[in-house]
Design an enzyme around this catalytic site. Structure first.
Site, short mmCIF file in Angstrom:
data_model
loop_
_atom_site.label_atom_id
_atom_site.label_comp_id
_atom_site.label_asym_id
_atom_site.label_seq_id
_atom_site.Cartn_x
_atom_site.Cartn_y
_atom_site.Cartn_z
N VAL A 95 0.90 -1.15 0.00
CA VAL A 95 0.00 0.00 0.00
C VAL A 95 0.94 1.20 0.00
O VAL A 95 1.66 1.44 0.96
CB VAL A 95 -0.94 0.00 1.22
CG1 VAL A 95 -1.75 1.29 1.26
CG2 VAL A 95 -1.88 -1.21 1.17
N PRO A 96 0.97 1.94 -1.10
CA PRO A 96 2.07 2.86 -1.40
C PRO A 96 2.09 4.19 -0.63
O PRO A 96 1.89 5.26 -1.20
CB PRO A 96 1.91 3.10 -2.90
CG PRO A 96 0.43 3.00 -3.12
CD PRO A 96 -0.02 1.90 -2.18
N CYS A 97 2.40 4.12 0.65
CA CYS A 97 2.52 5.35 1.43
C CYS A 97 3.70 6.19 0.96
O CYS A 97 3.75 7.40 1.22
CB CYS A 97 2.59 5.06 2.92
SG CYS A 97 3.84 3.88 3.42
N HIS A 98 4.63 5.58 0.23
CA HIS A 98 5.76 6.35 -0.31
C HIS A 98 5.32 7.35 -1.36
O HIS A 98 6.06 8.29 -1.66
CB HIS A 98 6.84 5.40 -0.88
CG HIS A 98 6.38 4.58 -2.04
ND1 HIS A 98 5.68 3.41 -1.88
CD2 HIS A 98 6.52 4.76 -3.38
CE1 HIS A 98 5.41 2.90 -3.07
NE2 HIS A 98 5.92 3.71 -4.00
N ARG A 99 4.12 7.23 -1.87
CA ARG A 99 3.62 8.16 -2.89
C ARG A 99 2.95 9.39 -2.29
O ARG A 99 2.41 10.22 -3.02
CB ARG A 99 2.64 7.43 -3.81
CG ARG A 99 3.30 6.32 -4.61
CD ARG A 99 2.35 5.61 -5.53
NE ARG A 99 3.02 4.45 -6.11
CZ ARG A 99 2.38 3.35 -6.50
NH1 ARG A 99 1.06 3.26 -6.39
NH2 ARG A 99 3.06 2.34 -7.00
#
Length: 141
Positions: A95-99
């Site tokens: 789940v791309p929290c880096h985005r």
């Protein structure tokens, strides 16, 4: 479970992912090589704000970013609440929290190993794979 990517380790709570540890690792290897743009993993989202924010993060397309403020507006909450939920993401990368970035394009933080250095590498990979066409909010080095 710990997964290795870019010479660092990211902790993923595999109890929230329906697929096997081997499948998670295989898909992360494909992501790291630029051969996978989306994870095909069924993730159980936690209840409450963390799950709500994770659902919104899951909708951010590969190679794109959103600000904490944009997510906060969409979810009728505050950027701080979004940031706190990002920090509690039990399946970073999947789940791309880096985005999720600051309103000025700064990286702010990243809960996975090596913090913003890892976040930068993930975003750089996605920008490279997308030929930097869709990364609009990240400052150049």
């Amino acid at each position: 479970m710990n997964v290795n990517i870019f010479e660092t380790t990211i902790d993923i709570d595999e109890s929230l992912v329906a697929e096997s540890s081997d499948e998670i690792r295989d898909q992360i290897r494909e992501y790291e090589s630029g051969d996978r743009l989306d994870f095909d993993l069924r993730v159980t989202l936690p209840d409450g704000m963390t799950g709500t924010v994770m659902s919104a993060m899951a909708d951010i397309p590969y190679g794109e970013t959103r600000t904490y403020g944009e997510l906060a507006t969409a979810l009728d909450t505050t950027p701080i609440a979004v940031g706190q939920a990002c920090g509690r993401n039990p399946v970073p990368l999947v789940v791309p929290c880096h985005r999720v970035v600051g309103s000025d394009g700064s990286l702010k933080g990243y809960s996975a190993a090596d913090g913003t250095a890892t976040k930068r590498r993930l975003l750089d990979l996605e920008a490279e794979v997308c030929e930097r066409a869709r990364q609009t909010r990240l400052p150049t080095r």
